[in-house]
Design a protein around this motif. Sequence first.
Motif, short mmCIF file in Angstrom:
data_model
loop_
_atom_site.label_atom_id
_atom_site.label_comp_id
_atom_site.label_asym_id
_atom_site.label_seq_id
_atom_site.Cartn_x
_atom_site.Cartn_y
_atom_site.Cartn_z
N THR A 245 0.84 -1.21 0.00
CA THR A 245 0.00 0.00 0.00
C THR A 245 0.87 1.26 0.00
N VAL A 246 1.97 1.23 0.80
CA VAL A 246 2.87 2.39 0.84
C VAL A 246 3.47 2.62 -0.55
N ALA A 247 3.92 1.54 -1.22
CA ALA A 247 4.53 1.67 -2.55
C ALA A 247 3.52 2.22 -3.55
N THR A 248 2.30 1.68 -3.52
CA THR A 248 1.27 2.14 -4.45
C THR A 248 0.92 3.60 -4.19
N SER A 249 0.82 3.93 -2.90
CA SER A 249 0.41 5.28 -2.53
C SER A 249 1.48 6.31 -2.93
N VAL A 250 2.76 5.96 -2.74
CA VAL A 250 3.84 6.88 -3.12
C VAL A 250 3.84 7.06 -4.65
N SER A 251 3.64 5.97 -5.41
CA SER A 251 3.60 6.07 -6.88
C SER A 251 2.45 6.99 -7.31
N ALA A 252 1.28 6.81 -6.69
CA ALA A 252 0.12 7.64 -7.05
C ALA A 252 0.38 9.11 -6.72
N LEU A 253 1.05 9.34 -5.57
CA LEU A 253 1.37 10.72 -5.16
C LEU A 253 2.31 11.37 -6.18
N LEU A 254 3.34 10.62 -6.60
CA LEU A 254 4.31 11.16 -7.56
C LEU A 254 3.64 11.44 -8.92
N PHE A 255 2.83 10.49 -9.39
CA PHE A 255 2.17 10.67 -10.69
C PHE A 255 1.22 11.87 -10.65
N THR A 256 0.46 11.98 -9.55
CA THR A 256 -0.52 13.08 -9.45
C THR A 256 0.20 14.43 -9.37
N SER A 257 1.33 14.47 -8.62
CA SER A 257 2.00 15.77 -8.44
C SER A 257 2.82 16.18 -9.67
N THR A 258 3.39 15.20 -10.37
CA THR A 258 4.30 15.58 -11.47
C THR A 258 3.62 15.58 -12.84
N VAL A 259 2.54 14.82 -13.00
CA VAL A 259 1.87 14.76 -14.32
C VAL A 259 0.52 15.48 -14.28
N LEU A 260 -0.33 15.08 -13.33
CA LEU A 260 -1.70 15.62 -13.33
C LEU A 260 -1.77 17.06 -12.83
N LEU A 261 -0.93 17.41 -11.84
CA LEU A 261 -0.98 18.79 -11.32
C LEU A 261 -0.64 19.83 -12.40
N PRO A 262 0.46 19.63 -13.18
CA PRO A 262 0.73 20.59 -14.25
C PRO A 262 -0.43 20.69 -15.26
N LEU A 263 -1.08 19.55 -15.55
CA LEU A 263 -2.22 19.59 -16.48
C LEU A 263 -3.38 20.40 -15.89
N SER A 264 -3.59 20.26 -14.56
CA SER A 264 -4.65 21.04 -13.91
C SER A 264 -4.35 22.53 -13.96
N VAL A 265 -3.05 22.89 -13.82
CA VAL A 265 -2.66 24.31 -13.92
C VAL A 265 -2.92 24.80 -15.34
N LEU A 266 -2.58 23.94 -16.33
CA LEU A 266 -2.83 24.30 -17.73
C LEU A 266 -4.32 24.53 -17.96
N ARG A 267 -5.15 23.67 -17.37
CA ARG A 267 -6.61 23.79 -17.53
C ARG A 267 -7.09 25.17 -17.07
N MET A 268 -6.47 25.69 -15.97
CA MET A 268 -6.89 27.00 -15.43
C MET A 268 -6.64 28.11 -16.45
N CYS A 269 -5.61 27.89 -17.32
CA CYS A 269 -5.23 28.94 -18.28
C CYS A 269 -6.02 28.86 -19.59
N LEU A 270 -6.77 27.76 -19.78
CA LEU A 270 -7.49 27.58 -21.05
C LEU A 270 -8.74 28.45 -21.09
N PRO A 271 -9.10 28.99 -22.27
CA PRO A 271 -10.37 29.72 -22.36
C PRO A 271 -11.55 28.78 -22.07
N ALA A 272 -12.60 29.32 -21.47
CA ALA A 272 -13.74 28.48 -21.04
C ALA A 272 -14.31 27.67 -22.20
#
Length: 326
Positions: free
Chosen positions: A23-50
């Motif tokens: 569970t620790v290994a899975t959770s750390v992998s999910a944390l890294l993927f969400t912070s390094t891949v999904l978070l930048p995409l979410s920031v990009l989404r904020m900049c897109l026109p509606a």
Amino acid sequence: MVSLRNIPPIGYTTQNILMSLGTVATSVSALLFTSTVLLPLSVLRMCLPASYLCRPQPSRNVVLIIGASRGIGFEVLKKYSTMPDTTIIAASSSIKNLRDAASSLGSPAATIELQQLDLKKTPTSINKAIREWDTAFGPITHLYAISGISNHLDDNKPWGLDVTDDIIRVNITGTVSAVLSAYELMKERSYGKICIVGSVAGFSSPANMISYASSKAFINNFGTDLRCLGSSVGVDVVTVAPGFIRTRMTDKMRSQDSSAPGFEFESPEGMATAMVNGVEKGGIGLVSWPWRQAIATYSLQGLNPLCDTLGRWVTYKAKMSGKKIT
Ligand SMILES: NC(=O)c1ccc[n+]([C@@H]2O[C@H](COP(=O)([O-])OP(=O)(O)OC[C@H]3O[C@@H](n4cnc5c(N)ncnc54)[C@H](OP(=O)(O)O)[C@@H]3O)[C@@H](O)[C@H]2O)c1
């Protein structure tokens, strides 16, 4: 009764330790993927026109709300009732409750149709009703499947087969019948939004929530998988896992000696705001609110089976969800 026989054998304890490490290994992998891949995409989404984030909309929204007569469902009804170019089909098992709810809305901007639907009825009759409403008032663009029951509503009803059967019929069979009826209609038109209400109790809960929490675990799972299937046919599915919300259901639970502190119970209005935002904004698969309860209960899914069982027993004995079995 707790006895020495309940002490776990070494093999089982070792398996639980390995499960925790996994569970620790899975959770750390999910944390890294969400912070390094999904978070930048979410920031990009904020900049897109509606306009980049909108799907082509039908000229008129037709919103079916099952469980619109009170509690969380009534607050969702209130939100859509202020929207012009909207038809709301407000359903629950009691037409009287619906009339009372609708009359408290004053002069709504939306058109509201009141319809009786008992989720204890057969899947065929639920499917027939939804198809008839789709023809009469539709095409249905939104479904909110909010209705649900627990064994808290009647102070004196003991838990057992009858109670469990009712909970399964309303919370699972009836809800799934309504959802799949709407899903099939929406799939034909490649457009639709479905919101299904599960619960944080489906993540983790005291042992005396046995039938209710099991039904909600089913719904949490069903909604998440339907979101994956729906994404290829134009149907957006959002699963909702409310925490403690102040409604009739939890008022009864609190009157039955729940040890949960009063300040933990949040407003149904706030829950409805989070739900409608999740459904209309897109990109949100799970609306779990309030955040603090969502984070705490979701994380508990990382417990190994030994600690999970212990936690359910302790919270049951501490009467977190009251003294009744539901
Ligand atoms: N409140 C919480 O803390 C909480 C937490 C987690 C999840 N939830 C879930 O959120 C949903 C709404 O709960 P709530 O707290 O707003 O409860 P509530 O105030 O008791 O409202 C329940 C709704 O379900 C409807 N309903 C009950 N039996 C039905 C049936 N046989 N057929 C059709 N509709 C039926 C009721 O309408 P009628 O009585 O008019 O039929 C009412 O509109 C439920 O699914 C519940 O499990 C609530």
